[in-house]
Design a protein around this motif. Structure first.
Motif, PDB file in Angstrom:
ATOM      1  N   SER A 279       0.805  -1.222   0.000  1.00  0.00           N
ATOM      2  CA  SER A 279       0.000   0.000   0.000  1.00  0.00           C
ATOM      3  C   SER A 279       0.839   1.273   0.000  1.00  0.00           C
ATOM      4  O   SER A 279       0.301   2.378  -0.035  1.00  0.00           O
ATOM      5  CB  SER A 279      -0.928   0.008   1.227  1.00  0.00           C
ATOM      6  N   LYS A 280       2.182   1.130   0.054  1.00  0.00           N
ATOM      7  CA  LYS A 280       3.067   2.290   0.168  1.00  0.00           C
ATOM      8  C   LYS A 280       3.757   2.611  -1.159  1.00  0.00           C
ATOM      9  O   LYS A 280       4.072   1.707  -1.939  1.00  0.00           O
ATOM     10  CB  LYS A 280       4.121   2.048   1.246  1.00  0.00           C
ATOM     11  N   PRO A 281       4.021   3.896  -1.419  1.00  0.00           N
ATOM     12  CA  PRO A 281       4.716   4.287  -2.658  1.00  0.00           C
ATOM     13  C   PRO A 281       6.143   3.749  -2.692  1.00  0.00           C
ATOM     14  O   PRO A 281       6.743   3.480  -1.648  1.00  0.00           O
ATOM     15  CB  PRO A 281       4.708   5.818  -2.595  1.00  0.00           C
ATOM     16  N   PRO A 282       6.718   3.604  -3.884  1.00  0.00           N
ATOM     17  CA  PRO A 282       8.106   3.116  -4.008  1.00  0.00           C
ATOM     18  C   PRO A 282       9.088   4.003  -3.239  1.00  0.00           C
ATOM     19  O   PRO A 282       9.016   5.231  -3.286  1.00  0.00           O
ATOM     20  CB  PRO A 282       8.362   3.190  -5.519  1.00  0.00           C
ATOM     21  N   GLY A 283       9.999   3.344  -2.534  1.00  0.00           N
ATOM     22  CA  GLY A 283      11.076   4.047  -1.840  1.00  0.00           C
ATOM     23  C   GLY A 283      10.665   4.894  -0.666  1.00  0.00           C
ATOM     24  O   GLY A 283      11.462   5.703  -0.186  1.00  0.00           O
ATOM     25  N   SER A 284       9.450   4.702  -0.140  1.00  0.00           N
ATOM     26  CA  SER A 284       8.945   5.602   0.906  1.00  0.00           C
ATOM     27  C   SER A 284       9.092   5.053   2.320  1.00  0.00           C
ATOM     28  O   SER A 284       8.868   5.778   3.288  1.00  0.00           O
ATOM     29  CB  SER A 284       7.461   5.906   0.647  1.00  0.00           C
ATOM     30  N   VAL A 285       9.458   3.779   2.464  1.00  0.00           N
ATOM     31  CA  VAL A 285       9.437   3.117   3.773  1.00  0.00           C
ATOM     32  C   VAL A 285      10.856   2.904   4.291  1.00  0.00           C
ATOM     33  O   VAL A 285      11.741   2.427   3.567  1.00  0.00           O
ATOM     34  CB  VAL A 285       8.704   1.768   3.698  1.00  0.00           C
ATOM     35  N   VAL A 427      18.831  10.055   4.371  1.00  0.00           N
ATOM     36  CA  VAL A 427      18.979   8.854   3.559  1.00  0.00           C
ATOM     37  C   VAL A 427      17.725   8.581   2.730  1.00  0.00           C
ATOM     38  O   VAL A 427      17.797   7.939   1.675  1.00  0.00           O
ATOM     39  CB  VAL A 427      19.330   7.637   4.432  1.00  0.00           C
ATOM     40  N   MET A 428      16.567   9.071   3.187  1.00  0.00           N
ATOM     41  CA  MET A 428      15.331   8.875   2.433  1.00  0.00           C
ATOM     42  C   MET A 428      15.112   9.985   1.401  1.00  0.00           C
ATOM     43  O   MET A 428      14.197   9.894   0.579  1.00  0.00           O
ATOM     44  CB  MET A 428      14.133   8.819   3.389  1.00  0.00           C
ATOM     45  N   ASN A 429      15.964  11.007   1.448  1.00  0.00           N
ATOM     46  CA  ASN A 429      15.900  12.090   0.472  1.00  0.00           C
ATOM     47  C   ASN A 429      16.312  11.576  -0.901  1.00  0.00           C
ATOM     48  O   ASN A 429      17.284  10.834  -1.042  1.00  0.00           O
ATOM     49  CB  ASN A 429      16.822  13.227   0.919  1.00  0.00           C
TER      50      ASN A 429
END
Length: 476
Positions: A279-285, A427-429
């Motif tokens: 249910s989550k967008p790519p690379g968002s978790v 790192v999530m940027n």
């Protein structure tokens, strides 16, 4: 049609493989078992009663059942480690290690003796390098002695030369030196804070330090050392070790299909996070996990929880039972569950490879265990490093300083919520992540090439098998 002498000899080989009771050591040993059995050899895989008891609570009793049904000759045995099943081996580490030193070897000796008197006696003993008894038992029963190293070669080189650290005052002294270490063969330089955590301790009289002394004296008696790493990844350290002994790099030891968990052992029940991740967008978790053994303290866990909460990033956080060495049940900051309830999951355990390989995962907050690092490289996920114990401190150096595929969670030993939030956001940027992923892709190519059809690890594995065959033939 007559078989070649080599093939006939190979079919008679019988390996005993004995990992220590830690998941990060057991699963590479399982993959080694499958690789050897697929060549027609007999394997006896040995767990402790305690490890087996944990495993049977999370999966089938016989993890090798499918492999055996396909025709592989894998036998499974369990032995006592000298403690009752109810004894907490993690929280009573000193007492447990004393047992590993003084009691457990007798149980191994008894089993190997029984197998040696069977119709198909063993020819090769494969034990983890942290074992202290490999050479004595192998010699007693006339077996080829293989030492299996499941950490990076950099760590093995430092352990192998730990007497140099003592000689030069960087370990085992009341007033240890704080300057750069530049005298270990195969290692360009290390800062004292990069050293394996045990070599940063001031009390060297503990069971762990005595185990290190015995184990790394014993490994020098091994006929062969095999390593779960790649020559191209750590060429200098491997080159130095090869000057000392016969060494084969055969890593990375993954299942044939990376996300196939059917022949791995978990010590805790898994939580299925796949539907939530879908249910989550790519690379968002952000995925966070601190491994299967090391402990943290409630202050650091609370600071990390605070940082995760402030960052606002979606996350899966694995907090296994007992990860915090205290009696507190809830060590989260006030309001944590209410604020993150819709964006995060806190679970006791999960199928790590399946989570890491999911497109929704964009970063990994890790304790820097070697298996976790290799898995993260394989799927291209950048790392945030929070080493806790053992080789994890020196693994951090490889990740952050040498390969530049991750960042530190904090500078120094103090963890603050604000710094954790800043590091997670970094790192999530997308821009930072792009640079880290580009570096990871280069390292991943090294792994892929090593296990390719003509790769060094594949060639080394064949040479290792030939070497064991020759040595077994010579002993008999």
């Amino acid at each position: 049609m007559m078989q070649s002498p080599q093939r006939t000899m190979g079919k008679n080989l019988h390996f005993i493989i004995i990992p220590p009771p830690f998941q990060g050591h057991i699963n590479p040993s399982i993959q080694l078992t499958l690789k050897l059995a697929s060549k027609g050899f007999t394997i006896t895989f040995v767990n402790t009663h305690s490890t087996h008891d944990k495993i049977t609570k999370t999966c089938d009793d016989d993890v090798f059942a499918g492999a055996r049904e396909s025709g592989l000759d894998i036998r499974y045995r369990t032995i006592s480690d000298g403690f009752p099943l109810t004894f907490d081996r993690s929280l009573n580490r000193e007492q447990f290690l004393e047992g590993r030193l003084h009691v457990y070897p007798a149980h191994v000796d008894e089993l190997v003796g029984q197998l040696s008197g069977s119709d198909h006696p063993p020819t090769c003993l494969v034990v983890d390098t942290f074992s202290t008894w490999g050479s004595n038992i192998a010699w007693k029963y006339g077996l080829v002695y293989v030492s299996f190293w499941v950490q990076p070669a950099l760590a093995l080189t430092v352990y192998y030369h730990h007497e140099l650290l003592k000689k030069n005052g960087h370990y085992g002294c009341t007033d240890t030196r704080k300057d750069t270490i530049d005298y270990i063969p195969g290692v360009r330089f290390l800062e004292p804070t990069d050293l394996i955590s045990f070599f940063q301790e001031t009390d060297t009289s503990t069971a762990m330090h005595r185990l290190i002394q015995k184990a790394f004296a014993d490994v020098k008696n091994a006929d062969i050392i095999i390593c779960n790493t790649m020559e191209e990844l750590e060429p200098e350290a491997i080159s130095v070790l090869k000057e000392k002994q016969t060494v084969y790099t055969i890593g990375p030891l993954f299942p044939s299909q990376f996300t196939d968990q059917s022949v791995e052992m978990d010590l805790w029940p898994d939580s299925d996070c796949s539907r939530w991740l879908d249910s989550k967008p790519p690379g968002s978790v952000l995925y966070a996990s601190f491994g299967s053994y090391a402990h943290s303290n409630k202050e650091d866990i609370r600071a990390i929880a605070d940082g995760i909460m402030v960052s606002g990033v979606s996350f899966i956080w694995v907090l296994r039972p007992g990860v915090v060495n205290c009696e507190a049940v809830d060590y989260f900051p006030d309001g944590f569950h209410e604020i993150v309830g819709n964006i995060g999951l806190v679970v006791p355990w999960c199928k790590q490879k399946m989570v890491l390989s999911h497109s929704a995962v964009g970063g990994y907050l890790t304790h820097c265990g070697w298996n976790s690092i290799l898995e993260s490289i394989w799927v291209g996920v950048p790392l945030i490093c929070f080493p806790l114990l053992g080789d994890q401190t020196i693994n951090r150096k490889l990740v952050v300083d040498d390969w530049k595929i991750g960042i530190n969670l904090c500078e120094g030993k103090f963890v603050s919520g604000d710094q954790v939030a800043e590091r997670i956001k970094l790192v999530m940027n997308r821009e930072t992540s792009h640079v880290l992923k580009k570096n990871i892709e280069q390292v991943r190519k090294t792994l892929e090439n090593a296990v390719g059809s003509n790769g060094t690890s594949r060639v080394n594995f064949e040479n290792f098998v030939d070497d064991v065959q020759a040595r077994s033939f010579a002993k008999n």
